[in-house]
Scaffold this motif. Structure first.
Motif, PDB file in Angstrom:
ATOM      1  N   ASN A  81       8.019  45.013 -34.001  1.00 20.61           N
ATOM      2  CA  ASN A  81       7.683  43.724 -33.394  1.00 20.61           C
ATOM      3  C   ASN A  81       6.445  43.791 -32.522  1.00 20.61           C
ATOM      4  O   ASN A  81       6.144  42.865 -31.788  1.00 20.61           O
ATOM      5  CB  ASN A  81       8.867  43.229 -32.549  1.00 20.61           C
ATOM      6  CG  ASN A  81      10.094  42.990 -33.398  1.00 20.61           C
ATOM      7  OD1 ASN A  81      10.079  42.155 -34.289  1.00 20.61           O
ATOM      8  ND2 ASN A  81      11.159  43.745 -33.148  1.00 20.61           N
ATOM      9  N   LYS A  82       5.715  44.909 -32.589  1.00 21.53           N
ATOM     10  CA  LYS A  82       4.497  45.054 -31.798  1.00 21.53           C
ATOM     11  C   LYS A  82       3.311  44.479 -32.561  1.00 21.53           C
ATOM     12  O   LYS A  82       3.440  44.050 -33.715  1.00 21.53           O
ATOM     13  CB  LYS A  82       4.238  46.535 -31.497  1.00 21.53           C
ATOM     14  CG  LYS A  82       5.307  47.196 -30.656  1.00 21.53           C
ATOM     15  CD  LYS A  82       4.993  48.661 -30.437  1.00 21.53           C
ATOM     16  CE  LYS A  82       6.075  49.336 -29.604  1.00 21.53           C
ATOM     17  NZ  LYS A  82       5.873  50.778 -29.508  1.00 21.53           N
ATOM     18  N   ALA A  84       0.249  44.238 -34.918  1.00 22.32           N
ATOM     19  CA  ALA A  84      -0.089  44.883 -36.192  1.00 22.32           C
ATOM     20  C   ALA A  84       1.102  45.585 -36.835  1.00 22.32           C
ATOM     21  O   ALA A  84       0.952  46.579 -37.538  1.00 22.32           O
ATOM     22  CB  ALA A  84      -1.270  45.834 -36.038  1.00 22.32           C
ATOM     23  N   THR A  85       2.306  45.047 -36.572  1.00 24.08           N
ATOM     24  CA  THR A  85       3.493  45.517 -37.283  1.00 24.08           C
ATOM     25  C   THR A  85       4.096  44.330 -38.027  1.00 24.08           C
ATOM     26  O   THR A  85       3.636  43.196 -37.885  1.00 24.08           O
ATOM     27  CB  THR A  85       4.543  46.132 -36.324  1.00 24.08           C
ATOM     28  OG1 THR A  85       4.978  45.131 -35.393  1.00 24.08           O
ATOM     29  CG2 THR A  85       3.981  47.337 -35.577  1.00 24.08           C
ATOM     30  N   VAL A  86       5.116  44.600 -38.834  1.00 23.13           N
ATOM     31  CA  VAL A  86       5.728  43.561 -39.667  1.00 23.13           C
ATOM     32  C   VAL A  86       7.229  43.562 -39.406  1.00 23.13           C
ATOM     33  O   VAL A  86       7.906  44.572 -39.625  1.00 23.13           O
ATOM     34  CB  VAL A  86       5.433  43.795 -41.168  1.00 23.13           C
ATOM     35  CG1 VAL A  86       5.994  42.657 -42.005  1.00 23.13           C
ATOM     36  CG2 VAL A  86       3.926  43.950 -41.401  1.00 23.13           C
ATOM     37  N   ASP A  87       7.744  42.415 -38.951  1.00 28.09           N
ATOM     38  CA  ASP A  87       9.136  42.326 -38.496  1.00 28.09           C
ATOM     39  C   ASP A  87      10.120  41.988 -39.611  1.00 28.09           C
ATOM     40  O   ASP A  87      10.867  41.014 -39.533  1.00 28.09           O
ATOM     41  CB  ASP A  87       9.253  41.320 -37.356  1.00 28.09           C
ATOM     42  CG  ASP A  87       8.856  39.907 -37.784  1.00 28.09           C
ATOM     43  OD1 ASP A  87       8.207  39.750 -38.837  1.00 28.09           O
ATOM     44  OD2 ASP A  87       9.212  38.956 -37.065  1.00 28.09           O
ATOM     45  N   THR A  88      10.140  42.810 -40.664  1.00 26.61           N
ATOM     46  CA  THR A  88      11.155  42.657 -41.704  1.00 26.61           C
ATOM     47  C   THR A  88      12.094  43.857 -41.630  1.00 26.61           C
ATOM     48  O   THR A  88      11.786  44.866 -41.007  1.00 26.61           O
ATOM     49  CB  THR A  88      10.525  42.595 -43.111  1.00 26.61           C
ATOM     50  OG1 THR A  88       9.793  43.797 -43.344  1.00 26.61           O
ATOM     51  CG2 THR A  88       9.617  41.390 -43.267  1.00 26.61           C
ATOM     52  N   MET A 103       9.638  52.014 -42.069  1.00 21.24           N
ATOM     53  CA  MET A 103       9.073  53.124 -41.296  1.00 21.24           C
ATOM     54  C   MET A 103       8.395  52.535 -40.066  1.00 21.24           C
ATOM     55  O   MET A 103       7.527  51.667 -40.200  1.00 21.24           O
ATOM     56  CB  MET A 103       8.028  53.873 -42.134  1.00 21.24           C
ATOM     57  CG  MET A 103       8.558  54.404 -43.432  1.00 21.24           C
ATOM     58  SD  MET A 103       7.216  55.068 -44.459  1.00 21.24           S
ATOM     59  CE  MET A 103       8.163  55.556 -45.911  1.00 21.24           C
ATOM     60  N   LYS A 104       8.783  53.003 -38.898  1.00 16.41           N
ATOM     61  CA  LYS A 104       8.165  52.500 -37.662  1.00 16.41           C
ATOM     62  C   LYS A 104       6.927  53.340 -37.360  1.00 16.41           C
ATOM     63  O   LYS A 104       7.036  54.462 -36.860  1.00 16.41           O
ATOM     64  CB  LYS A 104       9.171  52.536 -36.515  1.00 16.41           C
ATOM     65  CG  LYS A 104      10.302  51.544 -36.729  1.00 16.41           C
ATOM     66  CD  LYS A 104      11.294  51.505 -35.598  1.00 16.41           C
ATOM     67  CE  LYS A 104      12.351  50.452 -35.890  1.00 16.41           C
ATOM     68  NZ  LYS A 104      13.398  50.406 -34.863  1.00 16.41           N
ATOM     69  N   CYS A 138       1.790  47.451 -45.246  1.00 18.13           N
ATOM     70  CA  CYS A 138       1.703  47.564 -43.790  1.00 18.13           C
ATOM     71  C   CYS A 138       1.219  46.202 -43.304  1.00 18.13           C
ATOM     72  O   CYS A 138       1.605  45.168 -43.871  1.00 18.13           O
ATOM     73  CB  CYS A 138       0.831  48.734 -43.360  1.00 18.13           C
ATOM     74  SG  CYS A 138      -0.774  48.877 -44.162  1.00 18.13           S
ATOM     75  N   PHE A 139       0.409  46.150 -42.285  1.00 24.58           N
ATOM     76  CA  PHE A 139      -0.066  44.861 -41.774  1.00 24.58           C
ATOM     77  C   PHE A 139      -1.177  44.304 -42.657  1.00 24.58           C
ATOM     78  O   PHE A 139      -1.150  43.142 -43.052  1.00 24.58           O
ATOM     79  CB  PHE A 139      -0.551  45.033 -40.326  1.00 24.58           C
ATOM     80  CG  PHE A 139      -0.829  43.734 -39.628  1.00 24.58           C
ATOM     81  CD1 PHE A 139       0.207  42.922 -39.200  1.00 24.58           C
ATOM     82  CD2 PHE A 139      -2.132  43.335 -39.383  1.00 24.58           C
ATOM     83  CE1 PHE A 139      -0.050  41.717 -38.542  1.00 24.58           C
ATOM     84  CE2 PHE A 139      -2.400  42.140 -38.724  1.00 24.58           C
ATOM     85  CZ  PHE A 139      -1.360  41.328 -38.306  1.00 24.58           C
ATOM     86  N   MET A 140      -2.135  45.153 -43.014  1.00 27.92           N
ATOM     87  CA  MET A 140      -3.250  44.711 -43.855  1.00 27.92           C
ATOM     88  C   MET A 140      -3.275  45.372 -45.229  1.00 27.92           C
ATOM     89  O   MET A 140      -4.058  44.987 -46.094  1.00 27.92           O
ATOM     90  CB  MET A 140      -4.578  44.981 -43.134  1.00 27.92           C
ATOM     91  CG  MET A 140      -4.758  44.135 -41.885  1.00 27.92           C
ATOM     92  SD  MET A 140      -6.339  44.452 -41.067  1.00 27.92           S
ATOM     93  CE  MET A 140      -7.493  43.790 -42.263  1.00 27.92           C
ATOM     94  N   GLY A 141      -2.434  46.382 -45.434  1.00 31.49           N
ATOM     95  CA  GLY A 141      -2.405  47.046 -46.737  1.00 31.49           C
ATOM     96  C   GLY A 141      -3.599  47.951 -46.962  1.00 31.49           C
ATOM     97  O   GLY A 141      -4.137  48.024 -48.072  1.00 31.49           O
ATOM     98  N   ILE A 142      -4.003  48.659 -45.916  1.00 30.53           N
ATOM     99  CA  ILE A 142      -5.211  49.483 -46.014  1.00 30.53           C
ATOM    100  C   ILE A 142      -4.953  50.946 -45.634  1.00 30.53           C
ATOM    101  O   ILE A 142      -5.399  51.852 -46.323  1.00 30.53           O
ATOM    102  CB  ILE A 142      -6.315  48.904 -45.092  1.00 30.53           C
ATOM    103  CG1 ILE A 142      -6.782  47.557 -45.628  1.00 30.53           C
ATOM    104  CG2 ILE A 142      -7.495  49.867 -44.963  1.00 30.53           C
ATOM    105  CD1 ILE A 142      -7.736  46.817 -44.707  1.00 30.53           C
ATOM    106  N   SER A 143      -4.218  51.186 -44.550  1.00 31.50           N
ATOM    107  CA  SER A 143      -4.111  52.538 -43.997  1.00 31.50           C
ATOM    108  C   SER A 143      -2.720  53.152 -44.134  1.00 31.50           C
ATOM    109  O   SER A 143      -2.522  54.105 -44.896  1.00 31.50           O
ATOM    110  CB  SER A 143      -4.547  52.512 -42.524  1.00 31.50           C
ATOM    111  OG  SER A 143      -4.528  53.793 -41.946  1.00 31.50           O
TER     112      SER A 143
END
Length: 198
Positions: A81-82, A84-88, A103-104, A138-143
């Motif tokens: 919930n921070k 650049a994270t995804v709350d699923t 994965m956190k 992830c957030f942007m699908g890059i890293s």
């Protein structure tokens, strides 16, 4: 003739390999016959290896879209919930019968992403060998997502780190951070030693 003095893999050599490749421009999966812009639709993902997709927050949260494409498994490499994270989580996908692994991880060079290499590779491999399709995001699908997808190709498909990153990069503009590239280089050197290549 085999290289008599093989060179260990480094983050710098992996970064150099990524930078040499310009990703192909492809339609958004599920819209192959229509011209649609990815970003105004608020989602972006690409098939980077047969059945393996890398994507962003928008694709991950659009359950109808995932079902349309045929996604059966989701790996969220940015659960939380921070910023650049995804709350699923598992419950989020229960109604559409999509299997979930979370994965956190934050997208920072000091994050220990290597701790998830084996679990991520096993989950992706199980998805693909059962005939499914998996979204690693992830957030942007890059890293973060690209790093876990790369580890899967290395651990389960026996690709070297450079070949794995090039495979993904040809299909999506991936860019793992320097710390993640270091951890992929460490994994590559470990696997190469086990195979007697170093």
């Amino acid at each position: 003739m085999a290289n008599e003095h093989p060179t260990p893999t480094t983050a710098r050599s992996l970064l150099s390999a990524i930078q040499k490749i310009t990703p192909a421009s492809k339609p958004l999966p599920g819209y192959e016959n229509k011209i649609v812009s990815r970003f105004p639709m608020g989602m972006c993902m690409d098939e980077c290896y047969p059945g393996l997709y890398i994507g962003d927050l928008g694709a991950a949260k659009n359950k109808d879209y995932l079902k349309q494409v045929g996604i059966t498994h989701v790996v969220n490499t940015a659960q939380g919930n921070k910023f650049a994270t995804v709350d699923t989580d598992e419950a989020y996908y229960k109604d559409v019968d999509i299997k979930y692994l979370g994965m956190k991880l934050l997208d920072i060079p000091t994050a220990n992403i290597a701790q998830f290499f084996e679990a991520g590779a096993d989950f992706i491999d199980e998805a693909l060998t059962s005939g499914g399709k998996v979204l690693v995001h992830c957030f942007m699908g890059i890293s973060r997502s690209a790093t876990i997808a790369c580890a899967f190709l290395m651990l389960k498909r026996r690709l070297g780190a450079q070949e794995a990153l090039e495979t993904l990069r040809k299909n999506r503009s991936i860019y793992p951070n320097d710390g993640f590239l270091n951890q992929l280089a460490d994994l590559d050197n470990k696997l190469r030693k086990e195979r007697g290549e170093l």
